[in-house]
Design a protein around this motif. Sequence first.
Motif, PDB file in Angstrom:
ATOM      1  N   ARG A  24      -7.904  -6.521   4.076  1.00  0.00           N
ATOM      2  CA  ARG A  24      -6.801  -5.975   3.287  1.00  0.00           C
ATOM      3  C   ARG A  24      -7.223  -5.709   1.844  1.00  0.00           C
ATOM      4  NH1 ARG A  24      -4.087  -7.611  -0.585  1.00  0.00           N
ATOM      5  NH2 ARG A  24      -4.850  -9.718  -0.419  1.00  0.00           N
ATOM      6  N   LYS A  25      -7.917  -6.670   1.239  1.00  0.00           N
ATOM      7  CA  LYS A  25      -8.324  -6.537  -0.163  1.00  0.00           C
ATOM      8  C   LYS A  25      -9.215  -5.313  -0.360  1.00  0.00           C
ATOM      9  CE  LYS A  25     -10.725  -9.053  -3.816  1.00  0.00           C
ATOM     10  NZ  LYS A  25     -11.559 -10.222  -4.125  1.00  0.00           N
ATOM     11  N   HIS A  26     -10.107  -5.071   0.588  1.00  0.00           N
ATOM     12  CA  HIS A  26     -11.021  -3.932   0.489  1.00  0.00           C
ATOM     13  C   HIS A  26     -10.247  -2.609   0.576  1.00  0.00           C
ATOM     14  CE1 HIS A  26     -14.765  -1.798   0.580  1.00  0.00           C
ATOM     15  NE2 HIS A  26     -14.465  -1.243   1.726  1.00  0.00           N
ATOM     16  N   ILE A  27      -9.274  -2.556   1.483  1.00  0.00           N
ATOM     17  CA  ILE A  27      -8.450  -1.347   1.619  1.00  0.00           C
ATOM     18  C   ILE A  27      -7.643  -1.132   0.342  1.00  0.00           C
ATOM     19  CG2 ILE A  27      -6.511  -0.288   2.851  1.00  0.00           C
ATOM     20  CD1 ILE A  27      -7.553  -1.747   5.382  1.00  0.00           C
ATOM     21  N   TYR A  28      -7.039  -2.202  -0.157  1.00  0.00           N
ATOM     22  CA  TYR A  28      -6.261  -2.090  -1.392  1.00  0.00           C
ATOM     23  C   TYR A  28      -7.137  -1.556  -2.530  1.00  0.00           C
ATOM     24  CZ  TYR A  28      -3.985  -3.062  -5.733  1.00  0.00           C
ATOM     25  OH  TYR A  28      -3.479  -2.913  -6.998  1.00  0.00           O
ATOM     26  N   GLN A  29      -8.339  -2.116  -2.674  1.00  0.00           N
ATOM     27  CA  GLN A  29      -9.226  -1.691  -3.762  1.00  0.00           C
ATOM     28  C   GLN A  29      -9.575  -0.204  -3.640  1.00  0.00           C
ATOM     29  OE1 GLN A  29     -12.315  -4.625  -3.238  1.00  0.00           O
ATOM     30  NE2 GLN A  29     -11.442  -5.980  -4.803  1.00  0.00           N
ATOM     31  N   ALA A  30      -9.798   0.255  -2.408  1.00  0.00           N
ATOM     32  CA  ALA A  30     -10.131   1.669  -2.193  1.00  0.00           C
ATOM     33  C   ALA A  30      -8.951   2.567  -2.547  1.00  0.00           C
ATOM     34  CB  ALA A  30     -10.555   1.891  -0.738  1.00  0.00           C
ATOM     35  N   LEU A  31      -7.741   2.179  -2.118  1.00  0.00           N
ATOM     36  CA  LEU A  31      -6.549   2.970  -2.442  1.00  0.00           C
ATOM     37  C   LEU A  31      -6.279   2.960  -3.948  1.00  0.00           C
ATOM     38  CD1 LEU A  31      -4.142   1.884   0.454  1.00  0.00           C
ATOM     39  CD2 LEU A  31      -5.322   4.092   0.222  1.00  0.00           C
ATOM     40  N   ALA A  32      -6.409   1.788  -4.574  1.00  0.00           N
ATOM     41  CA  ALA A  32      -6.155   1.668  -6.012  1.00  0.00           C
ATOM     42  C   ALA A  32      -7.191   2.460  -6.816  1.00  0.00           C
ATOM     43  CB  ALA A  32      -6.160   0.195  -6.429  1.00  0.00           C
ATOM     44  N   ALA A  33      -8.442   2.445  -6.367  1.00  0.00           N
ATOM     45  CA  ALA A  33      -9.493   3.206  -7.063  1.00  0.00           C
ATOM     46  C   ALA A  33      -9.181   4.699  -7.004  1.00  0.00           C
ATOM     47  CB  ALA A  33     -10.857   2.916  -6.438  1.00  0.00           C
ATOM     48  N   ARG A  34      -8.684   5.161  -5.871  1.00  0.00           N
ATOM     49  CA  ARG A  34      -8.322   6.584  -5.750  1.00  0.00           C
ATOM     50  C   ARG A  34      -7.147   6.911  -6.668  1.00  0.00           C
ATOM     51  NH1 ARG A  34      -6.627  10.460  -6.584  1.00  0.00           N
ATOM     52  NH2 ARG A  34      -6.402  12.392  -5.434  1.00  0.00           N
ATOM     53  N   GLU A  35      -6.153   6.032  -6.753  1.00  0.00           N
ATOM     54  CA  GLU A  35      -5.010   6.264  -7.648  1.00  0.00           C
ATOM     55  C   GLU A  35      -5.472   6.320  -9.110  1.00  0.00           C
ATOM     56  OE1 GLU A  35      -1.929   7.190  -6.923  1.00  0.00           O
ATOM     57  OE2 GLU A  35      -2.477   7.039  -4.818  1.00  0.00           O
ATOM     58  N   ALA A  36      -6.479   5.512  -9.437  1.00  0.00           N
ATOM     59  CA  ALA A  36      -6.983   5.486 -10.812  1.00  0.00           C
ATOM     60  C   ALA A  36      -7.592   6.832 -11.205  1.00  0.00           C
ATOM     61  CB  ALA A  36      -8.008   4.370 -10.970  1.00  0.00           C
ATOM     62  N   GLN A  37      -8.036   7.603 -10.234  1.00  0.00           N
ATOM     63  CA  GLN A  37      -8.609   8.939 -10.492  1.00  0.00           C
ATOM     64  C   GLN A  37      -7.515   9.972 -10.737  1.00  0.00           C
ATOM     65  OE1 GLN A  37     -11.070   9.946  -7.141  1.00  0.00           O
ATOM     66  NE2 GLN A  37     -12.298   8.102  -7.333  1.00  0.00           N
ATOM     67  N   GLY A  38      -6.297   9.665 -10.307  1.00  0.00           N
ATOM     68  CA  GLY A  38      -5.171  10.584 -10.441  1.00  0.00           C
ATOM     69  C   GLY A  38      -4.157  10.257  -9.366  1.00  0.00           C
ATOM     70  N   SER A  39      -2.902  10.361  -9.714  1.00  0.00           N
ATOM     71  CA  SER A  39      -1.845   9.985  -8.777  1.00  0.00           C
ATOM     72  C   SER A  39      -1.886  10.829  -7.508  1.00  0.00           C
ATOM     73  CB  SER A  39      -0.477  10.146  -9.434  1.00  0.00           C
ATOM     74  OG  SER A  39       0.543   9.867  -8.498  1.00  0.00           O
ATOM     75  N   THR A  40      -1.612  10.174  -6.380  1.00  0.00           N
ATOM     76  CA  THR A  40      -1.523  10.889  -5.103  1.00  0.00           C
ATOM     77  C   THR A  40      -0.076  11.261  -4.795  1.00  0.00           C
ATOM     78  OG1 THR A  40      -1.384   8.804  -3.886  1.00  0.00           O
ATOM     79  CG2 THR A  40      -3.589   9.788  -4.136  1.00  0.00           C
ATOM     80  N   ALA A  41       0.808  11.091  -5.789  1.00  0.00           N
ATOM     81  CA  ALA A  41       2.199  11.522  -5.612  1.00  0.00           C
ATOM     82  C   ALA A  41       2.230  13.046  -5.592  1.00  0.00           C
ATOM     83  CB  ALA A  41       3.072  10.991  -6.740  1.00  0.00           C
ATOM     84  N   LEU A  42       2.987  13.600  -4.644  1.00  0.00           N
ATOM     85  CA  LEU A  42       3.076  15.050  -4.496  1.00  0.00           C
ATOM     86  C   LEU A  42       4.287  15.616  -5.225  1.00  0.00           C
ATOM     87  CD1 LEU A  42       2.370  15.282  -0.654  1.00  0.00           C
ATOM     88  CD2 LEU A  42       0.739  15.425  -2.539  1.00  0.00           C
ATOM     89  N   GLY A  43       5.230  14.753  -5.590  1.00  0.00           N
ATOM     90  CA  GLY A  43       6.502  15.188  -6.134  1.00  0.00           C
ATOM     91  C   GLY A  43       7.575  15.073  -5.074  1.00  0.00           C
ATOM     92  N   SER A  44       8.829  15.255  -5.460  1.00  0.00           N
ATOM     93  CA  SER A  44       9.965  15.179  -4.527  1.00  0.00           C
ATOM     94  C   SER A  44      10.064  13.827  -3.823  1.00  0.00           C
ATOM     95  CB  SER A  44       9.898  16.299  -3.481  1.00  0.00           C
ATOM     96  OG  SER A  44       9.911  17.561  -4.112  1.00  0.00           O
ATOM     97  N   GLY A  45       9.583  12.758  -4.487  1.00  0.00           N
ATOM     98  CA  GLY A  45       9.721  11.413  -3.927  1.00  0.00           C
ATOM     99  C   GLY A  45       8.719  11.054  -2.858  1.00  0.00           C
ATOM    100  N   VAL A  46       7.575  11.758  -2.825  1.00  0.00           N
ATOM    101  CA  VAL A  46       6.571  11.552  -1.777  1.00  0.00           C
ATOM    102  C   VAL A  46       5.200  11.283  -2.402  1.00  0.00           C
ATOM    103  CG1 VAL A  46       5.298  12.750   0.062  1.00  0.00           C
ATOM    104  CG2 VAL A  46       7.768  13.056  -0.149  1.00  0.00           C
ATOM    105  N   ALA A  47       4.441  10.362  -1.787  1.00  0.00           N
ATOM    106  CA  ALA A  47       3.048  10.133  -2.183  1.00  0.00           C
ATOM    107  C   ALA A  47       2.208   9.939  -0.923  1.00  0.00           C
ATOM    108  CB  ALA A  47       2.921   8.918  -3.089  1.00  0.00           C
ATOM    109  N   VAL A  48       0.938  10.344  -1.027  1.00  0.00           N
ATOM    110  CA  VAL A  48       0.005  10.200   0.091  1.00  0.00           C
ATOM    111  C   VAL A  48      -1.268   9.508  -0.415  1.00  0.00           C
ATOM    112  CG1 VAL A  48      -1.183  11.392   1.984  1.00  0.00           C
ATOM    113  CG2 VAL A  48       0.941  12.355   1.059  1.00  0.00           C
ATOM    114  N   PRO A  49      -1.173   8.183  -0.621  1.00  0.00           N
ATOM    115  CA  PRO A  49      -2.372   7.443  -1.038  1.00  0.00           C
ATOM    116  C   PRO A  49      -3.446   7.577   0.043  1.00  0.00           C
ATOM    117  CG  PRO A  49      -0.396   6.064  -1.154  1.00  0.00           C
ATOM    118  CD  PRO A  49      -0.016   7.324  -0.451  1.00  0.00           C
ATOM    119  N   HIS A  50      -4.690   7.749  -0.375  1.00  0.00           N
ATOM    120  CA  HIS A  50      -5.744   7.940   0.614  1.00  0.00           C
ATOM    121  C   HIS A  50      -7.092   7.481   0.075  1.00  0.00           C
ATOM    122  CE1 HIS A  50      -5.436  11.661  -1.757  1.00  0.00           C
ATOM    123  NE2 HIS A  50      -6.743  11.707  -1.657  1.00  0.00           N
ATOM    124  N   ALA A  51      -7.996   7.194   1.015  1.00  0.00           N
ATOM    125  CA  ALA A  51      -9.343   6.762   0.655  1.00  0.00           C
ATOM    126  C   ALA A  51     -10.264   6.961   1.852  1.00  0.00           C
ATOM    127  CB  ALA A  51      -9.342   5.288   0.239  1.00  0.00           C
TER     128      ALA A  51
END
Length: 148
Positions: free
Chosen positions: A41-68
């Motif tokens: 879990r920690k490894h997945i969280y770190q990967a998702l958080a690292a991607r968010e740190a590069q720029g939000s994965t929110a698309l707008g209209s109340g939706v986000a697609v976090p990915h790694a």
Amino acid sequence: MTMAALPLPAKAILLDSPATSAVATLEQLAEMLSVTTGVERKHIYQALAAREAQGSTALGSGVAVPHARLSELASTAVAALRSLQPIEFSAPDGVGVRIFVAVLVPASGTLEHLEILSRIAARLAQDDLRQQLLQVADVDSFRSLLLT
């Protein structure tokens, strides 16, 4: 990969999460993805958080697609979460996010990664679908709406 073929088991969907922050939301998504992939879990969280740190994965209209992309992943994994209240996720339109669809792909799956993200974004761009996803009462209905 079609939407219907996305690996989104019922156990990887959480409706009405009480999370109130981006961190808590990513932690819940990481927990579900850990259960379905066997990756820590920690490894997945770190990967998702690292991607968010590069720029939000929110698309707008109340939706986000976090990915790694993860090197230890054998195949694509998807999890979805609907929060009880809007989460601040640095969306381009400033709207809080309630619908999250997290995607993990193997490190080698660059093209597949982009195709999946594109399909999910196109699906969630539909106003009527987003409204239904916010209102549906059970996991099976949520999954069916998202993947059909």
